[in-house]
Design a protein around this motif. Sequence first.
Motif, PDB file in Angstrom:
ATOM      1  N   SER A  58       0.752  -1.322  -0.037  1.00 15.67           N
ATOM      2  CA  SER A  58       0.106  -0.343   0.325  1.00 15.67           C
ATOM      3  C   SER A  58       0.934   1.254   0.100  1.00 15.67           C
ATOM      4  CB  SER A  58      -0.901  -0.318   1.419  1.00 15.67           C
ATOM      5  OG  SER A  58      -1.357   1.355   1.521  1.00 15.67           O
ATOM      6  N   PRO A  59       0.748   2.392  -0.671  1.00 14.22           N
ATOM      7  CA  PRO A  59       1.459   3.910  -0.794  1.00 14.22           C
ATOM      8  C   PRO A  59       0.900   4.147   0.187  1.00 14.22           C
ATOM      9  CG  PRO A  59      -0.814   4.073  -2.300  1.00 14.22           C
ATOM     10  CD  PRO A  59      -0.695   1.936  -2.128  1.00 14.22           C
ATOM     11  N   TYR A  60       0.162   3.467   1.562  1.00 12.60           N
ATOM     12  CA  TYR A  60       0.104   4.641   2.430  1.00 12.60           C
ATOM     13  C   TYR A  60       0.495   4.147   3.477  1.00 12.60           C
ATOM     14  CZ  TYR A  60      -3.899   6.471  -0.236  1.00 12.60           C
ATOM     15  OH  TYR A  60      -4.331   7.606  -1.384  1.00 12.60           O
ATOM     16  N   LEU A  61       1.992   2.750   3.288  1.00 16.59           N
ATOM     17  CA  LEU A  61       1.905   2.034   4.161  1.00 16.59           C
ATOM     18  C   LEU A  61       3.058   3.729   4.931  1.00 16.59           C
ATOM     19  CD1 LEU A  61       2.471   0.136   6.572  1.00 16.59           C
ATOM     20  CD2 LEU A  61       3.816  -1.397   4.948  1.00 16.59           C
ATOM     21  N   MET A  62       3.165   3.590   6.465  1.00 16.93           N
ATOM     22  CA  MET A  62       4.712   4.417   6.617  1.00 16.93           C
ATOM     23  C   MET A  62       5.474   4.103   7.401  1.00 16.93           C
ATOM     24  SD  MET A  62       4.276   6.984   5.128  1.00 16.93           S
ATOM     25  CE  MET A  62       2.865   7.850   3.642  1.00 16.93           C
ATOM     26  N   ALA A  63       6.631   4.683   7.735  1.00 17.85           N
ATOM     27  CA  ALA A  63       7.326   3.052   8.388  1.00 17.85           C
ATOM     28  C   ALA A  63       8.425   3.851   9.429  1.00 17.85           C
ATOM     29  CB  ALA A  63       8.076   2.436   7.954  1.00 17.85           C
ATOM     30  N   GLU A  64       8.201   4.820  10.405  1.00 19.49           N
ATOM     31  CA  GLU A  64       8.862   5.740  11.181  1.00 19.49           C
ATOM     32  C   GLU A  64      10.035   5.609  11.857  1.00 19.49           C
ATOM     33  OE1 GLU A  64       7.449   9.252  12.498  1.00 19.49           O
ATOM     34  OE2 GLU A  64       5.317   9.572  11.375  1.00 19.49           O
ATOM     35  N   GLY A  65      11.012   6.040  11.730  1.00 22.70           N
ATOM     36  CA  GLY A  65      12.711   5.283  12.725  1.00 22.70           C
ATOM     37  C   GLY A  65      12.876   6.248  14.072  1.00 22.70           C
ATOM     38  N   PHE A  66      13.122   5.075  15.113  1.00 20.95           N
ATOM     39  CA  PHE A  66      13.540   5.658  16.105  1.00 20.95           C
ATOM     40  C   PHE A  66      15.060   5.656  16.969  1.00 20.95           C
ATOM     41  CE2 PHE A  66       8.875   6.242  15.595  1.00 20.95           C
ATOM     42  CZ  PHE A  66       8.162   7.636  16.418  1.00 20.95           C
ATOM     43  N   THR A  67      14.961   5.870  17.126  1.00 27.62           N
ATOM     44  CA  THR A  67      16.628   4.980  17.773  1.00 27.62           C
ATOM     45  C   THR A  67      16.734   5.953  19.468  1.00 27.62           C
ATOM     46  OG1 THR A  67      17.791   5.835  15.483  1.00 27.62           O
ATOM     47  CG2 THR A  67      19.027   5.761  17.907  1.00 27.62           C
ATOM     48  N   PHE A  68      17.321   4.745  20.067  1.00 30.17           N
ATOM     49  CA  PHE A  68      16.554   4.791  21.409  1.00 30.17           C
ATOM     50  C   PHE A  68      18.881   4.442  21.552  1.00 30.17           C
ATOM     51  CE2 PHE A  68      13.206   3.418  20.452  1.00 30.17           C
ATOM     52  CZ  PHE A  68      12.172   4.074  21.518  1.00 30.17           C
ATOM     53  N   THR A  69      19.270   6.259  22.920  1.00 31.59           N
ATOM     54  CA  THR A  69      20.665   5.694  22.579  1.00 31.59           C
ATOM     55  C   THR A  69      21.225   5.597  24.582  1.00 31.59           C
ATOM     56  OG1 THR A  69      20.993   8.202  22.865  1.00 31.59           O
ATOM     57  CG2 THR A  69      21.580   7.334  20.614  1.00 31.59           C
ATOM     58  N   GLY A  70      20.651   4.710  24.993  1.00 33.95           N
ATOM     59  CA  GLY A  70      21.306   4.352  26.006  1.00 33.95           C
ATOM     60  C   GLY A  70      22.002   3.359  26.531  1.00 33.95           C
ATOM     61  N   ALA A  71      21.824   2.932  27.095  1.00 29.97           N
ATOM     62  CA  ALA A  71      24.032   2.444  27.083  1.00 29.97           C
ATOM     63  C   ALA A  71      24.172   1.362  25.841  1.00 29.97           C
ATOM     64  CB  ALA A  71      23.524   1.022  28.390  1.00 29.97           C
ATOM     65  N   ALA A  72      22.960   0.945  25.631  1.00 26.08           N
ATOM     66  CA  ALA A  72      23.461   0.352  24.146  1.00 26.08           C
ATOM     67  C   ALA A  72      22.075   0.873  23.199  1.00 26.08           C
ATOM     68  CB  ALA A  72      23.647  -1.355  24.242  1.00 26.08           C
ATOM     69  N   THR A  73      22.408   1.463  22.077  1.00 23.48           N
ATOM     70  CA  THR A  73      21.653   1.878  21.040  1.00 23.48           C
ATOM     71  C   THR A  73      21.333   0.723  20.305  1.00 23.48           C
ATOM     72  OG1 THR A  73      23.683   3.407  20.330  1.00 23.48           O
ATOM     73  CG2 THR A  73      21.977   3.325  18.728  1.00 23.48           C
ATOM     74  N   LYS A  74      19.621   1.633  19.889  1.00 27.72           N
ATOM     75  CA  LYS A  74      18.896   0.182  19.478  1.00 27.72           C
ATOM     76  C   LYS A  74      17.582   0.850  18.691  1.00 27.72           C
ATOM     77  CE  LYS A  74      16.883  -3.579  20.749  1.00 27.72           C
ATOM     78  NZ  LYS A  74      18.127  -5.013  20.866  1.00 27.72           N
ATOM     79  N   GLU A  75      17.683   0.161  17.565  1.00 28.37           N
ATOM     80  CA  GLU A  75      17.016   0.555  16.767  1.00 28.37           C
ATOM     81  C   GLU A  75      15.422   0.191  16.754  1.00 28.37           C
ATOM     82  OE1 GLU A  75      17.548   4.149  14.426  1.00 28.37           O
ATOM     83  OE2 GLU A  75      19.908   3.735  14.530  1.00 28.37           O
ATOM     84  N   ALA A  76      14.754   1.370  16.620  1.00 29.26           N
ATOM     85  CA  ALA A  76      12.719   0.687  16.289  1.00 29.26           C
ATOM     86  C   ALA A  76      12.158   1.695  14.824  1.00 29.26           C
ATOM     87  CB  ALA A  76      12.518   0.930  17.028  1.00 29.26           C
ATOM     88  N   THR A  77      10.999   0.912  14.335  1.00 30.55           N
ATOM     89  CA  THR A  77      10.171   1.567  13.955  1.00 30.55           C
ATOM     90  C   THR A  77       8.776   1.742  13.562  1.00 30.55           C
ATOM     91  OG1 THR A  77      12.020   1.355  11.848  1.00 30.55           O
ATOM     92  CG2 THR A  77       9.369   1.305  11.521  1.00 30.55           C
ATOM     93  N   LEU A  78       8.222   2.293  13.678  1.00 31.04           N
ATOM     94  CA  LEU A  78       6.732   2.653  13.887  1.00 31.04           C
ATOM     95  C   LEU A  78       6.090   2.084  12.524  1.00 31.04           C
ATOM     96  CD1 LEU A  78       4.606   3.307  16.093  1.00 31.04           C
ATOM     97  CD2 LEU A  78       4.420   5.477  15.609  1.00 31.04           C
ATOM     98  N   VAL A  79       5.111   1.693  12.506  1.00 35.74           N
ATOM     99  CA  VAL A  79       4.705   1.396  11.153  1.00 35.74           C
ATOM    100  C   VAL A  79       3.401   1.087  11.641  1.00 35.74           C
ATOM    101  CG1 VAL A  79       4.655  -0.039   9.329  1.00 35.74           C
ATOM    102  CG2 VAL A  79       6.482  -0.588  10.512  1.00 35.74           C
TER     103      VAL A  79
END
Length: 438
Positions: free
Chosen positions: A141-162
Amino acid sequence: MSNYLEVILQITEFNRDLKIERLQLGAEEVWFVCYDSVVNSQETIEFIWKSGITPAVSYDEICTRLAGKAWSTKNMNELQQGRVVLLSADGEQAFSFQGKPASLSRAMDKPENESMPFAPAIAFMEPLTTNIGLIRKSMNSPYLMAEGFTFTGAATKEATLVYHSELVNTQLLDQVKSHLQKAANRDLQTGQDLMEILGSSHFDLLSPFYKTEIPMQAISSMMKGRVILLIDGEPVAYVLPLLFGDFISIQWDRQLPLLIMFALRYLRLMSLLISLLTPGLYVALVSVNPETLRIELALSVASSRIGIPLPTFLEMAFLLIVSEISIESTQRLPKSIAASITVIGGIVLGTAIVDAKLVSSLVIIVLSVSVTATFAFPNYLNTLNIRITRAAIVVLSGIFGVFGLFAGFITICFYVCRIEHFGIPFMSFFDFKKLKQT
């Protein structure tokens, strides 16, 4: 600031997989730096040579051709995310670019903890980009969105909100994004960390999300206005928010005729009540309020308890503890061993306990029905809340009888009715498309 090369050489003693190699690129001599465990260095070097390196190329031109960006030792964590650093020969200049990833992931596999007959045998995997690709390929679908977020605590973690931009509940989306943005400097390693980030209390019995490893189930929730959170390194999707309907319904139900679908969901709802109330009801009627039983049933119960030294409440409590230990002990064992433990715990041990006159056969029957009903729900993780509240109701029933049973059940009803995540009530039975602008 000291020389970049000197700083990197200092940390190689503690990082055996940090690779430093001298390369001759045209007229320039550079240092090639990467983590060999996350970057395929051979393919990356071939990529560099194929990027148009000529004998007269300069260091700045190399940076431009590789789409590099300025790098400093403050960005050392970028190396762990698959980037490669090229240092000038004197170690005074540096830039980074995305290297070719090493193969760290397993092949596509079927779900291990969730089962949907005739559904696609594909489950989420650990790489974040792979999971996003599974959703995009399934949804298209062209309306599918995936926004990225980065959590920089003791270890960096990537996440995506779809989410689906046309169907998503805007209030839900705004609140979830706000929570994730405010937590950019926090750790995100466990489910408890995620609950804190999303604003839940340590003492909440229900989390604001449920996990699924089946892309089709995640997409179904997204089409109803919810959002999906994918976290790098985790082979599941977090569906936000958790609703009561997730305990009794799954997307696969819609493959069946409407009447059969409703029959299955009512069966699961009945299983929830049986699992939750049956042990407490037995304890209340036998040990505290036996006068409510018909005389025939009372005599049958009394005859089954001849020679039993323990009161009914302790019988039920003892068997509940044994059943929970048995369930927990089989969760992390190999399947062949888990099956043997189940037979030993369920049949051999149960028969031996009855023959030894430690508990009555009626208690075994009641508990077996309750435990079996517990696993009639689509998602195993949802059963944990029911098992905890069942134990609480047994305690109240053993103390206050039928009054304690109904008091505990009504308390649970009030509790779940007041739960609200991101402005959406837990007991909401409405389609989010109808709630989108509310």
